[in-house]
Design a protein around this motif. Structure first.
Motif, PDB file in Angstrom:
ATOM      1  N   ALA A  18       0.842  -1.205   0.000  1.00  0.00           N
ATOM      2  CA  ALA A  18       0.000   0.000   0.000  1.00  0.00           C
ATOM      3  C   ALA A  18       0.876   1.253   0.000  1.00  0.00           C
ATOM      4  N   GLY A  19       1.864   1.295   0.907  1.00  0.00           N
ATOM      5  CA  GLY A  19       2.686   2.487   1.051  1.00  0.00           C
ATOM      6  C   GLY A  19       3.511   2.753  -0.198  1.00  0.00           C
ATOM      7  N   LEU A  20       4.095   1.709  -0.771  1.00  0.00           N
ATOM      8  CA  LEU A  20       4.945   1.918  -1.949  1.00  0.00           C
ATOM      9  C   LEU A  20       4.114   2.295  -3.174  1.00  0.00           C
ATOM     10  N   GLY A  43       8.419  -4.232   1.513  1.00  0.00           N
ATOM     11  CA  GLY A  43       7.529  -5.322   1.074  1.00  0.00           C
ATOM     12  C   GLY A  43       6.461  -5.677   2.092  1.00  0.00           C
ATOM     13  N   GLY A  44       6.658  -5.275   3.347  1.00  0.00           N
ATOM     14  CA  GLY A  44       5.648  -5.587   4.369  1.00  0.00           C
ATOM     15  C   GLY A  44       5.429  -7.087   4.460  1.00  0.00           C
ATOM     16  N   ILE A  45       4.175  -7.497   4.539  1.00  0.00           N
ATOM     17  CA  ILE A  45       3.884  -8.940   4.611  1.00  0.00           C
ATOM     18  C   ILE A  45       4.177  -9.587   3.250  1.00  0.00           C
ATOM     19  N   ASP A  57       8.933 -16.467   1.210  1.00  0.00           N
ATOM     20  CA  ASP A  57       7.791 -15.551   1.382  1.00  0.00           C
ATOM     21  C   ASP A  57       7.284 -15.658   2.801  1.00  0.00           C
ATOM     22  N   ILE A  58       6.447 -14.690   3.158  1.00  0.00           N
ATOM     23  CA  ILE A  58       5.696 -14.795   4.414  1.00  0.00           C
ATOM     24  C   ILE A  58       4.402 -15.512   4.012  1.00  0.00           C
ATOM     25  N   GLY A  59       4.425 -16.838   3.987  1.00  0.00           N
ATOM     26  CA  GLY A  59       3.351 -17.566   3.300  1.00  0.00           C
ATOM     27  C   GLY A  59       3.586 -17.313   1.817  1.00  0.00           C
ATOM     28  N   PHE A  63      -0.006 -13.311  -7.129  1.00  0.00           N
ATOM     29  CA  PHE A  63      -0.363 -11.992  -7.647  1.00  0.00           C
ATOM     30  C   PHE A  63      -1.545 -12.181  -8.583  1.00  0.00           C
ATOM     31  N   TYR A  64      -2.696 -11.755  -8.171  1.00  0.00           N
ATOM     32  CA  TYR A  64      -3.864 -11.823  -9.049  1.00  0.00           C
ATOM     33  C   TYR A  64      -4.732 -10.613  -8.780  1.00  0.00           C
ATOM     34  N   THR A  65      -5.322 -10.131  -9.830  1.00  0.00           N
ATOM     35  CA  THR A  65      -6.183  -8.959  -9.699  1.00  0.00           C
ATOM     36  C   THR A  65      -7.119  -8.895 -10.884  1.00  0.00           C
ATOM     37  N   GLY A 328      -0.193 -25.603  10.008  1.00  0.00           N
ATOM     38  CA  GLY A 328      -1.481 -25.394   9.350  1.00  0.00           C
ATOM     39  C   GLY A 328      -1.381 -25.468   7.840  1.00  0.00           C
ATOM     40  N   ARG A 329      -0.249 -25.049   7.295  1.00  0.00           N
ATOM     41  CA  ARG A 329      -0.103 -25.024   5.842  1.00  0.00           C
ATOM     42  C   ARG A 329       1.381 -25.157   5.550  1.00  0.00           C
ATOM     43  N   ILE A 330       1.711 -25.757   4.410  1.00  0.00           N
ATOM     44  CA  ILE A 330       3.134 -25.906   4.055  1.00  0.00           C
ATOM     45  C   ILE A 330       3.354 -25.373   2.639  1.00  0.00           C
ATOM     46  N   ALA A 399      -0.378 -10.577  11.328  1.00  0.00           N
ATOM     47  CA  ALA A 399      -0.510 -11.090   9.959  1.00  0.00           C
ATOM     48  C   ALA A 399      -1.956 -11.002   9.484  1.00  0.00           C
ATOM     49  N   TYR A 400      -2.887 -11.240  10.398  1.00  0.00           N
ATOM     50  CA  TYR A 400      -4.311 -11.239  10.032  1.00  0.00           C
ATOM     51  C   TYR A 400      -5.101 -10.329  10.962  1.00  0.00           C
ATOM     52  N   PRO A 401      -5.813  -9.337  10.414  1.00  0.00           N
ATOM     53  CA  PRO A 401      -6.768  -8.605  11.256  1.00  0.00           C
ATOM     54  C   PRO A 401      -7.932  -9.546  11.567  1.00  0.00           C
ATOM     55  N   ASN A 436      -7.324  -8.464   3.451  1.00  0.00           N
ATOM     56  CA  ASN A 436      -7.305  -8.178   2.011  1.00  0.00           C
ATOM     57  C   ASN A 436      -6.162  -8.891   1.298  1.00  0.00           C
ATOM     58  N   ASN A 437      -6.048  -8.625   0.017  1.00  0.00           N
ATOM     59  CA  ASN A 437      -4.910  -9.061  -0.771  1.00  0.00           C
ATOM     60  C   ASN A 437      -4.125  -7.833  -1.218  1.00  0.00           C
ATOM     61  N   GLN A 438      -2.962  -8.099  -1.819  1.00  0.00           N
ATOM     62  CA  GLN A 438      -2.094  -6.980  -2.188  1.00  0.00           C
ATOM     63  C   GLN A 438      -2.786  -5.972  -3.089  1.00  0.00           C
TER      64      GLN A 438
HETATM   65  C1  LIG Z   1       0.323 -15.677   5.239  1.00  0.00           C
HETATM   66  C2  LIG Z   1      -0.183 -14.655   4.266  1.00  0.00           C
HETATM   67  C3  LIG Z   1      -0.323 -14.977   2.915  1.00  0.00           C
HETATM   68  C4  LIG Z   1      -0.804 -14.030   2.004  1.00  0.00           C
HETATM   69  N1  LIG Z   1      -0.943 -14.383   0.683  1.00  0.00           N
HETATM   70  C5  LIG Z   1      -1.341 -13.465  -0.220  1.00  0.00           C
HETATM   71  C6  LIG Z   1      -1.440 -13.803  -1.604  1.00  0.00           C
HETATM   72  O1  LIG Z   1      -1.245 -14.953  -2.006  1.00  0.00           O
HETATM   73  N2  LIG Z   1      -1.746 -12.811  -2.485  1.00  0.00           N
HETATM   74  C7  LIG Z   1      -2.004 -11.521  -2.077  1.00  0.00           C
HETATM   75  O2  LIG Z   1      -2.229 -10.667  -2.934  1.00  0.00           O
HETATM   76  N3  LIG Z   1      -1.969 -11.186  -0.772  1.00  0.00           N
HETATM   77  C8  LIG Z   1      -1.639 -12.120   0.159  1.00  0.00           C
HETATM   78  N4  LIG Z   1      -1.575 -11.786   1.496  1.00  0.00           N
HETATM   79  C9  LIG Z   1      -1.971 -10.424   1.897  1.00  0.00           C
HETATM   80  C10 LIG Z   1      -0.852  -9.413   1.664  1.00  0.00           C
HETATM   81  O3  LIG Z   1       0.291  -9.782   2.389  1.00  0.00           O
HETATM   82  C11 LIG Z   1      -1.347  -8.054   2.141  1.00  0.00           C
HETATM   83  O4  LIG Z   1      -2.546  -7.717   1.468  1.00  0.00           O
HETATM   84  C12 LIG Z   1      -0.341  -6.930   1.865  1.00  0.00           C
HETATM   85  O5  LIG Z   1       0.957  -7.236   2.290  1.00  0.00           O
HETATM   86  C13 LIG Z   1      -0.817  -5.698   2.592  1.00  0.00           C
HETATM   87  O6  LIG Z   1       0.014  -4.611   2.263  1.00  0.00           O
HETATM   88  P1  LIG Z   1       0.016  -3.314   3.169  1.00  0.00           P
HETATM   89  O7  LIG Z   1       1.036  -2.414   2.610  1.00  0.00           O
HETATM   90  O8  LIG Z   1      -1.384  -2.835   3.308  1.00  0.00           O
HETATM   91  O9  LIG Z   1       0.431  -3.826   4.621  1.00  0.00           O
HETATM   92  P2  LIG Z   1       1.756  -4.539   5.120  1.00  0.00           P
HETATM   93  O10 LIG Z   1       2.200  -5.540   4.146  1.00  0.00           O
HETATM   94  O11 LIG Z   1       1.442  -4.969   6.514  1.00  0.00           O
HETATM   95  O12 LIG Z   1       2.821  -3.362   5.154  1.00  0.00           O
HETATM   96  C14 LIG Z   1       2.798  -2.370   6.154  1.00  0.00           C
HETATM   97  C15 LIG Z   1       4.222  -1.893   6.359  1.00  0.00           C
HETATM   98  O13 LIG Z   1       4.227  -0.830   7.295  1.00  0.00           O
HETATM   99  C16 LIG Z   1       5.326  -0.984   8.171  1.00  0.00           C
HETATM  100  N5  LIG Z   1       5.023  -0.286   9.427  1.00  0.00           N
HETATM  101  C17 LIG Z   1       4.030  -0.562  10.301  1.00  0.00           C
HETATM  102  N6  LIG Z   1       4.061   0.288  11.342  1.00  0.00           N
HETATM  103  C18 LIG Z   1       5.104   1.122  11.114  1.00  0.00           C
HETATM  104  C19 LIG Z   1       5.640   2.222  11.839  1.00  0.00           C
HETATM  105  N7  LIG Z   1       5.111   2.626  12.995  1.00  0.00           N
HETATM  106  N8  LIG Z   1       6.717   2.861  11.326  1.00  0.00           N
HETATM  107  C20 LIG Z   1       7.259   2.467  10.135  1.00  0.00           C
HETATM  108  N9  LIG Z   1       6.799   1.422   9.419  1.00  0.00           N
HETATM  109  C21 LIG Z   1       5.723   0.774   9.900  1.00  0.00           C
HETATM  110  C22 LIG Z   1       5.435  -2.497   8.347  1.00  0.00           C
HETATM  111  O14 LIG Z   1       6.723  -2.877   8.801  1.00  0.00           O
HETATM  112  C23 LIG Z   1       5.131  -2.981   6.946  1.00  0.00           C
HETATM  113  O15 LIG Z   1       6.282  -3.097   6.163  1.00  0.00           O
HETATM  114  C24 LIG Z   1      -1.138 -12.719   2.440  1.00  0.00           C
HETATM  115  C25 LIG Z   1      -1.008 -12.394   3.796  1.00  0.00           C
HETATM  116  C26 LIG Z   1      -0.549 -13.347   4.709  1.00  0.00           C
HETATM  117  C27 LIG Z   1      -0.455 -13.002   6.164  1.00  0.00           C
END
Ligand SMILES: Cc1cc2nc3c(=O)[nH]c(=O)nc-3n(C[C@H](O)[C@H](O)[C@H](O)COP(=O)(O)OP(=O)(O)OC[C@H]3O[C@@H](n4cnc5c(N)ncnc54)[C@H](O)[C@@H]3O)c2cc1C
Length: 477
Positions: A18-20, A43-45, A57-59, A63-65, A328-330, A399-401, A436-438
């Motif tokens: 989201a941020g990038l 890259g976050g999660i 990966d974290i799981g 990439f689909y949209t 739970g998953r591999i 990881a999950y809300p 959500n998803n990415q």
């Molecule tokens: C196990 C797992 C599998 C997934 N599989 C998929 C998939 O197959 N396909 C898909 O599209 N999506 C998948 N997702 C969802 C995907 O990871 C998220 O939708 C996406 O990463 C969310 O992006 P975001 O930027 O909103 O949040 P995040 O990825 O959480 O990024 C937020 C960033 O903000 C940073 N941050 C937080 N607080 C602060 C602070 N106070 N100061 C500075 N930095 C801060 C964090 O370190 C992080 O890097 C999966 C999620 C999980 C948990």
């Protein structure tokens, strides 16, 4: 459109998808963003961690949209490194693989005559019996599939993921994710099985960066910098000052050294909503702080195992329903992209443990977690203990809300107060407490920037229909 703001006139908290995406869109429009990421990499999660050349990966991140501008941005950013990957992911239960969505004949064959007769009887009874209450996940699934199928294919995995009983999870969760199967269509499916159910391109294959999802976000960060923006890692935003309905500055703490305050013209945040509210100075009203404290999250530990054998199973990932193991998953990263694994004579797995920060799994020493994962891969019969060469542990908080019975009320309270800050927007997964998803996170990033550029958009209203939603999924992404 205001193109004349000072440097740091737009600060983005968090270097995840989201941020990038927000930073890239801002930079493209001449606003020079400063991205502050607390982690060591962007890259976050969706980041990719690298240990001894093996990429995790974290799981797994598909990439689909359905949204052309998201797809275009991915393709532009990675070019030939954005590849199509064939998908195979099955349920592993009692040493057998099951397709999901369940294939009726395969399920009956795998269960054997006794258990499959019991499953058919309980399915029939559920369809024709008097419907009981339909309030919880357990009731919803049992009413539609029968108790036997619920216990075999729904209960254990769902409870591993959420850490609470299926009788405590609301029925909406099931209704959103599991396609109800009428008795007639079950019989039709059994007699005339359809080879291909659903949109082929999305179900049978998906896009994946050659070096894992982190590659996408690292490249996007490079593009932000090339456009004149700044991306700083190891910078945690620990305070947000506001006055007169505007954010005025943020307090940034580097990994080492003194915290500093940066004046801010506009702020986009992707940090979790509870952290955000609790870091605002002055504090928001007590009921808003209380709502923030009440939001819940599920955390995640992944044990990466490297095995001295070129293959383990054919799937990209498998769901582990067996109740006798905690995993739970591999993930099988070499089946996502061969380039994730530097030595083709080896395999690397991601053993996923859903947990809560502070619980026995989260606090277990890394060595003990590697031992646990090694034992479990043998218990499952997927590999031998002696195949495991080494392991590594990745912990992912929040990881999950969690969508518990009260989250909507708390979220509405926070949402109702936030517009009090006119030069501020919160976006992304934990920034909106959105499972959500990415692509959804990216769309909220685009919407936030467009709003700052004067368009009438609202990141909270990003149309979920536009973000791809895979029906019949009982499992979290
Ligand atoms: C196990 C797992 C599998 C997934 N599989 C998929 C998939 O197959 N396909 C898909 O599209 N999506 C998948 N997702 C969802 C995907 O990871 C998220 O939708 C996406 O990463 C969310 O992006 P975001 O930027 O909103 O949040 P995040 O990825 O959480 O990024 C937020 C960033 O903000 C940073 N941050 C937080 N607080 C602060 C602070 N106070 N100061 C500075 N930095 C801060 C964090 O370190 C992080 O890097 C999966 C999620 C999980 C948990």
């Amino acid at each position: 459109m205001n193109k004349s703001i000072e440097p740091h006139g737009l600060v983005v908290v968090g270097g995840g998808p989201a941020g990038l995406t927000a930073a890239h869109e801002a930079a493209r429009n001449g606003l020079l963003p400063l991205v502050l990421e607390q982690g060591a990499r962007v890259g976050g999660i969706g980041r990719t961690e690298v240990h001894r050349g093996y990429r995790f990966d974290i799981g797994g991140h598909r990439f689909y949209t359905k949204v052309p501008e998201v797809q275009r941005l991915w393709e532009e950013t990675l070019g030939a490194d954005f590849r199509l990957t064939p998908r195979l992911s099955r349920i592993f239960y009692d040493e057998r693989f099951y397709q999901y969505p369940l294939d009726i004949w395969e399920t009956l064959r795998n269960l054997g005559p006794v258990r499959s007769s019991a499953a058919v009887l309980s399915f029939t009874a559920a369809r024709f019996g008097r419907r009981q209450r339909d309030d919880t996940f357990e009731e919803w699934v049992t009413n539609r599939f029968g108790r036997r199928l619920f216990e075999t294919f729904f209960k254990t995995y769902t409870e591993k993921v959420w850490g609470i009983g299926c009788h405590e999870i609301r029925a909406e969760w099931a209704a959103q994710r599991i396609k109800d199967l009428s008795f007639g269509s079950a019989v039709r499916q059994a007699l005339f099985p359809k080879r291909d159910d659903g949109p082929k391109s999305l179900i049978r294959q998906f896009h994946y960066p050659r070096l894992g999802p982190g590659m996408m976000w690292e490249r996007l960060a490079e593009r932000v910098v090339a456009l004149g923006g700044t991306v700083e890692t190891r910078r945690e935003v620990v305070g947000i000052h506001h006055r007169g309905g505007r954010v005025t500055g943020i307090v940034v703490r580097p990994e080492t050294g003194e915290a500093r305050t940066i004046p801010v013209e506009r702020l986009i945040s992707t940090m979790a909503l509870d952290d955000l509210i609790l870091r605002l100075r002055p504090e928001p009203p007590a009921h808003v702080v209380e709502a923030a404290r009440s939001l819940r999250y599920r955390d995640f530990v992944q044990v990466g195992l490297v095995l001295r054998r070129p293959t383990v199973f054919a799937d990209n990932w498998i769901y582990i329903h067996s109740p006798n193991v905690r995993v739970g998953r591999i993930q099988n990263f070499g089946n996502w992209s061969a380039d994730m694994v530097p030595d083709p004579a080896t395999s690397s797995l991601g053993m996923e443990y859903f947990c809560n920060r502070g619980d026995a799994t989260w606090t277990m020493e890394d060595d003990a977690l590697v031992r646990l994962a090694t034992e479990e891969i043998e218990t499952l019969g997927l590999a031998r203990r002696s195949d495991v060469s080494w392991g590594t542990v990745i912990r992912q908080p929040k990881a999950y809300p969690v969508y518990d019975a009260d989250y909507r009320r708390h979220l509405d309270t926070i949402r109702a107060w936030l517009p009090a800050l006119e030069n501020f927007q919160t976006i992304g997964r934990n920034g909106q407490h959105r499972y959500n998803n990415q692509d959804h996170s990216m769309l909220t990033g685009l919407a936030a920037v467009h709003r700052f550029l004067g368009e009438n958009t609202d990141p909270w209203e990003v149309n979920t229909e536009r973000s791809y939603y895979e029906e019949q999924r009982v499992t979290p992404a």
